[in-house]
Design a protein around this motif. Structure first.
Motif, short mmCIF file in Angstrom:
data_model
loop_
_atom_site.label_atom_id
_atom_site.label_comp_id
_atom_site.label_asym_id
_atom_site.label_seq_id
_atom_site.Cartn_x
_atom_site.Cartn_y
_atom_site.Cartn_z
N GLU A 140 -6.20 -3.68 -3.99
CA GLU A 140 -7.01 -4.71 -3.34
C GLU A 140 -8.49 -4.63 -3.75
O GLU A 140 -9.37 -4.64 -2.90
CB GLU A 140 -6.82 -4.65 -1.82
N GLN B 6 -8.16 1.34 -1.39
CA GLN B 6 -8.38 0.04 -0.76
C GLN B 6 -9.65 0.05 0.09
O GLN B 6 -10.44 -0.88 0.07
CB GLN B 6 -7.17 -0.33 0.09
N THR C 105 0.83 -1.21 0.00
CA THR C 105 0.00 0.00 0.00
C THR C 105 0.86 1.26 0.00
O THR C 105 0.55 2.25 -0.67
CB THR C 105 -0.97 -0.01 1.20
MG LIG Z 1 -2.13 -2.87 2.05
#
Ligand SMILES: [Mg+2]
Ligand SMILES: Nc1ncnc2c1ncn2[C@@H]1O[C@H](COP(=O)(O)OP(=O)(O)O)[C@@H](O)[C@H]1O
Length: 242
Positions: free
Chosen positions: A160, A83, A41
């Protein structure tokens, strides 16, 4: 199309991304995977301009993205999803996608028409007037892809987008990503779920504790001893904490 060179990000004493290098070619579906805490991330946020790097460089279509910030990077043709779906309680599906479409359409009716077309593409054509909090998880993920697509990117950064989806929803999302790639889109795909990316990615980078531990075609990467160790270690930790 995207070149990442010695990219580094520290949080205090922790090196979340440690001198990472990789290249994504035009038209590729490129995966970035690794266990929890690997730095996926953070790396994604660096590429998207949401965080400034401490060292290293990112080139998109040959030009540095240094100091551009997220809006500037999106304007260059590199769009991201989030995400945790960012939805505004007061917005409908159509309004939310229109917010992306306004980047290229000054007139509200043109933005509405473009957003409506994008909504059809991501399977939300019948949900235009639904307030975004009322969407299912799978629909929220599609909305995020739609919002990114509405900015007319040449490359999509997906964080994601499979998380929380059941297997048929995962299949449908992968199908959408393949369709976009078939139309010339380049995709950088960040996932915790290694199995799901195996079938779709042309190439992968595997990260562990901030470092790149492997890259190459999925089948090759999955035979790498360091990759197996990183994932078994992660599974063992999850079992301990369960
Ligand atoms: Mg992550
Ligand atoms: N804003 C932040 N401040 C401090 N530490 C952070 C921050 N964001 C991430 N980290 C740490 O950096 C490491 C990598 O995190 P992250 O990029 O979220 O990994 P991943 O997405 O692969 O699970 C982790 O150890 C995490 O705790």
């Amino acid at each position: 199309m995207l070149q990442v060179r010695q990219l580094t990000k520290r949080f205090g004493g922790l090196v979340a991304v440690d001198a990472v290098d990789f290249d994504v070619a035009q038209g590729e579906i490129f995966g970035l995977i690794g266990p929890n805490g690997a730095g996926k991330t953070t790396l994604f946020s660096l590429v998207a301009g949401a965080l400034p790097p401490d060292a290293g460089e990112i080139l998109f279509e040959g030009r540095s993205l240094a100091g551009m910030g997220s809006a500037g990077i999106c304007g260059r043709g590199l769009a991201r999803t989030f995400q945790i779906p960012q939805t505004f309680a007061s917005m409908t599906v159509l309004e939310s996608i229109m917010a992306g479409a306004m980047l290229h359409h000054r007139r509200i009716d043109a933005a509405r028409a473009a957003a409506s077309a994008v909504a059809q593409r991501v399977g939300l054509g019948r949900r235009l007037d639904v307030p975004t909090p009322a969407l299912t998880t799978a629909e929220k993920k599609r909305l995020e892809v739609g919002r990114a697509l509405a900015t007319q990117p040449r490359m999509l950064l997906l964080d994601e987008v499979l998380a929380g989806l059941n297997s048929s929803e995962v299949g449908a999302m992968l199908e959408l990503i393949r369709t976009l790639r078939g139309e010339g889109m380049t995709v950088l795909f960040v996932e915790h779920n290694m199995e799901a990316v195996m079938g779709i990615c042309d190439r992968l980078v595997v990260m562990d504790t901030g470092r790149k531990i492997a890259d190459g075609p999925p089948q090759e990467v999955m035979r790498d001893a360091a990759v197996v160790r990183a994932y078994l270690g992660d599974a063992a930790t999850e079992v301990q904490h369960a």
